[in-house]
Design an enzyme around this catalytic site. Structure first.
Site, PDB file in Angstrom:
ATOM      1  N   LYS A 121       0.829  -1.203   0.000  1.00  0.00           N
ATOM      2  CA  LYS A 121       0.000   0.000   0.000  1.00  0.00           C
ATOM      3  C   LYS A 121       0.870   1.264   0.000  1.00  0.00           C
ATOM      4  O   LYS A 121       0.610   2.199  -0.760  1.00  0.00           O
ATOM      5  CB  LYS A 121      -0.922   0.005   1.225  1.00  0.00           C
ATOM      6  CG  LYS A 121      -1.878   1.185   1.251  1.00  0.00           C
ATOM      7  CD  LYS A 121      -2.794   1.134   2.451  1.00  0.00           C
ATOM      8  CE  LYS A 121      -1.999   1.279   3.712  1.00  0.00           C
ATOM      9  NZ  LYS A 121      -2.721   1.782   4.867  1.00  0.00           N
ATOM     10  N   ASP A 139      -6.623   0.823   1.002  1.00  0.00           N
ATOM     11  CA  ASP A 139      -6.593   0.995   2.459  1.00  0.00           C
ATOM     12  C   ASP A 139      -7.952   0.583   3.024  1.00  0.00           C
ATOM     13  O   ASP A 139      -8.798   0.036   2.318  1.00  0.00           O
ATOM     14  CB  ASP A 139      -6.220   2.433   2.843  1.00  0.00           C
ATOM     15  CG  ASP A 139      -7.371   3.399   2.585  1.00  0.00           C
ATOM     16  OD1 ASP A 139      -8.366   3.008   1.940  1.00  0.00           O
ATOM     17  OD2 ASP A 139      -7.276   4.556   3.048  1.00  0.00           O
TER      18      ASP A 139
END
Ligand code: SF4
Length: 217
Positions: A121, A139
């Site tokens: 991420k 997320d």
């Protein structure tokens, strides 16, 4: 499940409500942006932005930070969650940059994820925001909203969620979509109390309809 066309339509509705979305992390270099993204794990961008001016002034380059003791770095970031671990990651990440990448932030997933404290991420966010390389970082907001809207199966992993969204959203929209999901998740489709009754996506959202039925039962 929402198909490619419906997914694009849902994102267009989000964009109408929130025409200006984007990263709110403030940084003056690739190196400092990478640090800010590492620090943003499980905390808000606003909280990160409050501590980074002093941190960045103290450690302008990776060479400065790699020589620091984590306990020194902790003084700058102690208001953030997980600051013990984050301080260690920052110092180790700076060392990795100096030793392996001539102090430059790499521009691909593999090299970014070889750095201490950098997962998929974080790498996605750095590639997208700093280098404008298409990426769709997943997320908690991206995952929750895309699953509630049935763009992605509810049991999909984070990586599966990313892959499915990348097939349903045109590549040139990935970065923008990431920001739309986050803003929608923060302001409309919140984790505990989504605003389904007033949500402009209710007509296409099975989860929203289910929640409304429960309210009206
Ligand atoms: Fe989220 Fe409710 Fe809107 Fe669906 S209808 S996207 S669950 S706020």
């Amino acid at each position: 499940m929402l198909d490619e066309k419906a997914t694009t339509q849902a994102l267009a509705v989000m964009a109408t409500k929130f025409p200006k979305v984007g990263s709110s992390l403030v940084a003056d270099s690739d190196f400092h942006f990478l640090l800010a993204v590492i620090l943003s794990a499980q905390t808000t961008d606003a909280a990160v932005n409050r501590v980074t001016p002093a941190l960045f002034a103290a450690y302008p380059q990776p060479e400065n930070l790699m020589q620091a003791q984590p306990i020194e770095v902790e003084k700058y970031i102690s208001t953030l969650g997980l600051y013990h671990n984050k301080a260690r990651y920052l110092v180790a990440c700076a060392r990795d940059l100096v030793n392996n990448f001539a102090s430059q932030v790499p521009r691909n997933h593999r090299d970014l994820q070889s750095l201490a404290g950098v997962g998929r991420k974080t790498a996605d966010v750095v590639l997208a925001e700093r280098f404008h390389i298409p990426a769709l970082a997943v997320d908690t907001h991206v995952e929750r909203v895309s699953k509630r809207l049935a763009m992605v199966a509810t049991d999909a992993s984070v990586l599966q969620t990313e892959k499915v969204l990348m097939t349903k959203i045109p590549q040139e929209e990935w970065i923008h979509a990431h920001h739309l999901f986050i803003t929608w998740g923060r302001q409309v489709c919140t984790a505990r109390n989504p605003a389904c009754a007033s949500c402009p996506l209710l007509a296409m959202c099975q989860e929203g309809k289910r929640r409304m039925n429960e309210v009206n039962a």
